[in-house]
Design a protein around this motif. Structure first.
Motif, PDB file in Angstrom:
ATOM      1  N   VAL A  42       0.807  -1.225   0.000  1.00 33.21           N
ATOM      2  CA  VAL A  42       0.000   0.000   0.000  1.00 33.21           C
ATOM      3  C   VAL A  42       0.841   1.277   0.000  1.00 33.21           C
ATOM      4  CG1 VAL A  42      -2.007  -1.120   1.016  1.00 33.21           C
ATOM      5  CG2 VAL A  42      -0.340  -0.030   2.513  1.00 33.21           C
ATOM      6  N   GLY A  43       2.152   1.147  -0.145  1.00 36.63           N
ATOM      7  CA  GLY A  43       3.015   2.312  -0.242  1.00 36.63           C
ATOM      8  C   GLY A  43       3.224   3.057   1.059  1.00 36.63           C
ATOM      9  N   LYS A  44       3.155   2.335   2.170  1.00 36.63           N
ATOM     10  CA  LYS A  44       3.383   2.930   3.491  1.00 36.63           C
ATOM     11  C   LYS A  44       4.562   2.222   4.148  1.00 36.63           C
ATOM     12  CE  LYS A  44      -0.264   5.527   3.167  1.00 36.63           C
ATOM     13  NZ  LYS A  44      -0.144   6.959   2.996  1.00 36.63           N
ATOM     14  N   ASP A  45       5.042   2.780   5.261  1.00 37.77           N
ATOM     15  CA  ASP A  45       6.114   2.082   5.967  1.00 37.77           C
ATOM     16  C   ASP A  45       5.533   1.197   7.065  1.00 37.77           C
ATOM     17  OD1 ASP A  45       5.819   3.648   8.347  1.00 37.77           O
ATOM     18  OD2 ASP A  45       7.176   5.160   7.546  1.00 37.77           O
ATOM     19  N   ARG A  46       6.312   0.248   7.520  1.00 35.86           N
ATOM     20  CA  ARG A  46       5.857  -0.735   8.498  1.00 35.86           C
ATOM     21  C   ARG A  46       5.409  -0.064   9.786  1.00 35.86           C
ATOM     22  NH1 ARG A  46       6.722  -2.634  13.018  1.00 35.86           N
ATOM     23  NH2 ARG A  46       8.645  -1.495  13.258  1.00 35.86           N
ATOM     24  N   GLN A  47       6.096   0.963  10.205  1.00 41.02           N
ATOM     25  CA  GLN A  47       5.743   1.642  11.454  1.00 41.02           C
ATOM     26  C   GLN A  47       4.349   2.270  11.374  1.00 41.02           C
ATOM     27  OE1 GLN A  47       9.160   4.204  11.872  1.00 41.02           O
ATOM     28  NE2 GLN A  47      10.074   2.844  13.399  1.00 41.02           N
ATOM     29  N   TYR A  48       4.008   2.807  10.219  1.00 36.65           N
ATOM     30  CA  TYR A  48       2.674   3.394  10.053  1.00 36.65           C
ATOM     31  C   TYR A  48       1.612   2.301  10.116  1.00 36.65           C
ATOM     32  CZ  TYR A  48      -1.192   6.156   8.234  1.00 36.65           C
ATOM     33  OH  TYR A  48      -2.395   6.793   8.082  1.00 36.65           O
ATOM     34  N   LEU A  49       1.873   1.159   9.457  1.00 39.72           N
ATOM     35  CA  LEU A  49       0.921   0.056   9.516  1.00 39.72           C
ATOM     36  C   LEU A  49       0.783  -0.459  10.947  1.00 39.72           C
ATOM     37  CD1 LEU A  49      -1.019  -1.741   7.975  1.00 39.72           C
ATOM     38  CD2 LEU A  49       0.853  -3.349   7.665  1.00 39.72           C
ATOM     39  N   TYR A  50       1.882  -0.524  11.667  1.00 37.41           N
ATOM     40  CA  TYR A  50       1.840  -0.921  13.083  1.00 37.41           C
ATOM     41  C   TYR A  50       0.902   0.002  13.864  1.00 37.41           C
ATOM     42  CZ  TYR A  50       3.327  -1.227  17.966  1.00 37.41           C
ATOM     43  OH  TYR A  50       3.330  -1.346  19.331  1.00 37.41           O
ATOM     44  N   LYS A  51       1.026   1.307  13.629  1.00 38.48           N
ATOM     45  CA  LYS A  51       0.184   2.281  14.334  1.00 38.48           C
ATOM     46  C   LYS A  51      -1.284   2.132  13.950  1.00 38.48           C
ATOM     47  CE  LYS A  51       3.842   5.685  14.939  1.00 38.48           C
ATOM     48  NZ  LYS A  51       4.357   7.001  14.525  1.00 38.48           N
ATOM     49  N   ILE A  52      -1.554   1.806  12.691  1.00 42.71           N
ATOM     50  CA  ILE A  52      -2.931   1.544  12.263  1.00 42.71           C
ATOM     51  C   ILE A  52      -3.470   0.328  13.007  1.00 42.71           C
ATOM     52  CG2 ILE A  52      -4.399   0.769  10.354  1.00 42.71           C
ATOM     53  CD1 ILE A  52      -2.602   2.433   8.471  1.00 42.71           C
ATOM     54  N   GLU A  53      -2.697  -0.747  13.016  1.00 43.04           N
ATOM     55  CA  GLU A  53      -3.146  -1.982  13.666  1.00 43.04           C
ATOM     56  C   GLU A  53      -3.354  -1.810  15.165  1.00 43.04           C
ATOM     57  OE1 GLU A  53      -1.367  -5.324  10.574  1.00 43.04           O
ATOM     58  OE2 GLU A  53      -0.566  -5.257  12.605  1.00 43.04           O
ATOM     59  N   LYS A  54      -2.619  -0.937  15.785  1.00 44.26           N
ATOM     60  CA  LYS A  54      -2.774  -0.680  17.221  1.00 44.26           C
ATOM     61  C   LYS A  54      -3.848   0.368  17.521  1.00 44.26           C
ATOM     62  CE  LYS A  54       0.252  -3.470  18.939  1.00 44.26           C
ATOM     63  NZ  LYS A  54      -0.183  -4.593  19.750  1.00 44.26           N
ATOM     64  N   GLY A  55      -4.417   0.962  16.477  1.00 40.95           N
ATOM     65  CA  GLY A  55      -5.448   1.971  16.675  1.00 40.95           C
ATOM     66  C   GLY A  55      -4.909   3.307  17.127  1.00 40.95           C
ATOM     67  N   VAL A  57      -3.401   5.540  15.054  1.00 41.45           N
ATOM     68  CA  VAL A  57      -3.673   6.522  14.005  1.00 41.45           C
ATOM     69  C   VAL A  57      -4.931   6.091  13.260  1.00 41.45           C
ATOM     70  CG1 VAL A  57      -1.255   7.190  13.687  1.00 41.45           C
ATOM     71  CG2 VAL A  57      -2.229   5.400  12.261  1.00 41.45           C
ATOM     72  N   THR A  58      -5.580   7.045  12.651  1.00 41.55           N
ATOM     73  CA  THR A  58      -6.766   6.764  11.846  1.00 41.55           C
ATOM     74  C   THR A  58      -6.404   7.009  10.386  1.00 41.55           C
ATOM     75  OG1 THR A  58      -8.163   7.531  13.663  1.00 41.55           O
ATOM     76  CG2 THR A  58      -9.180   7.345  11.492  1.00 41.55           C
ATOM     77  N   PRO A  59      -6.323   5.954   9.602  1.00 38.96           N
ATOM     78  CA  PRO A  59      -5.950   6.131   8.190  1.00 38.96           C
ATOM     79  C   PRO A  59      -7.058   6.837   7.417  1.00 38.96           C
ATOM     80  CG  PRO A  59      -6.583   3.851   8.598  1.00 38.96           C
ATOM     81  CD  PRO A  59      -6.574   4.550   9.929  1.00 38.96           C
ATOM     82  N   ASN A  60      -6.668   7.532   6.372  1.00 36.76           N
ATOM     83  CA  ASN A  60      -7.665   8.200   5.538  1.00 36.76           C
ATOM     84  C   ASN A  60      -8.333   7.185   4.614  1.00 36.76           C
ATOM     85  OD1 ASN A  60      -6.149   7.926   3.101  1.00 36.76           O
ATOM     86  ND2 ASN A  60      -5.001   9.770   3.575  1.00 36.76           N
ATOM     87  N   ILE A  61      -9.358   7.612   3.916  1.00 37.27           N
ATOM     88  CA  ILE A  61     -10.149   6.702   3.088  1.00 37.27           C
ATOM     89  C   ILE A  61      -9.335   6.107   1.940  1.00 37.27           C
ATOM     90  CG2 ILE A  61     -11.126   8.494   1.600  1.00 37.27           C
ATOM     91  CD1 ILE A  61     -12.950   5.376   2.985  1.00 37.27           C
ATOM     92  N   VAL A  62      -8.370   6.827   1.427  1.00 33.82           N
ATOM     93  CA  VAL A  62      -7.532   6.294   0.356  1.00 33.82           C
ATOM     94  C   VAL A  62      -6.679   5.143   0.890  1.00 33.82           C
ATOM     95  CG1 VAL A  62      -5.672   6.826  -1.272  1.00 33.82           C
ATOM     96  CG2 VAL A  62      -7.522   8.465  -0.919  1.00 33.82           C
ATOM     97  N   THR A  63      -6.092   5.307   2.056  1.00 32.99           N
ATOM     98  CA  THR A  63      -5.285   4.250   2.663  1.00 32.99           C
ATOM     99  C   THR A  63      -6.159   3.043   3.012  1.00 32.99           C
ATOM    100  OG1 THR A  63      -3.703   5.857   3.531  1.00 32.99           O
ATOM    101  CG2 THR A  63      -3.712   3.672   4.560  1.00 32.99           C
ATOM    102  N   ILE A  64      -7.354   3.295   3.530  1.00 32.22           N
ATOM    103  CA  ILE A  64      -8.268   2.202   3.849  1.00 32.22           C
ATOM    104  C   ILE A  64      -8.626   1.425   2.585  1.00 32.22           C
ATOM    105  CG2 ILE A  64     -10.634   1.685   4.607  1.00 32.22           C
ATOM    106  CD1 ILE A  64     -10.280   4.023   6.626  1.00 32.22           C
TER     107      ILE A  64
END
Length: 83
Positions: A42-55, A57-64
Motif C-alpha cells: 500500500v506504499g506505506k512504511d511498516r511503522q505506520y501500519l503498526y500504528k494503524i493496527e494498534k489503533g 492513528v486513523t488512516p484516511n479513506i484512500v489508505t483504507i
C-alpha cells in the motif's frame, strides 16, 4: 435522525480505529503477510501500519481502500465489525 452526544462521538473516535486496526491485523495474518509486506503493498512504511493496527492513528479513506485492495477484499468486508 439521531444526534450523537459528545460522549458517544468520543467513544466512537476511540473505538473505531482500534476495531479497524484489529480487523486489518486479523486479515493480514489470515493471508500470511507480515506488516512490512502489507505496508509495501500500500506504499506505506511498516511503522505506520503498526500504528494503524494498534489503533494509534486513523488512516484516511484512500489508505483504507488501498488496504482493502491489497488484502483482496471489499470495503464492506473490511468494515465488517460491530460498532
Amino acid at each position: 435522525m439521531t444526534q450523537l452526544s459528545d460522549k458517544r462521538l468520543n467513544d466512537l473516535k476511540d473505538s473505531i480505529p482500534k476495531k479497524m486496526g484489529n480487523r486489518i491485523k486479523d486479515l493480514r495474518n489470515e493471508r500470511g503477510l507480515t506488516q512490512t509486506e502489507l505496508a509495501e503493498l500500500v506504499g506505506k512504511d511498516r511503522q505506520y501500519l503498526y500504528k494503524i493496527e494498534k489503533g494509534k492513528v486513523t488512516p484516511n479513506i484512500v489508505t483504507i481502500t488501498a488496504l482493502a485492495i491489497a488484502l483482496e477484499i471489499s470495503l464492506n468486508e473490511l468494515f465488517d465489525f460491530k460498532i
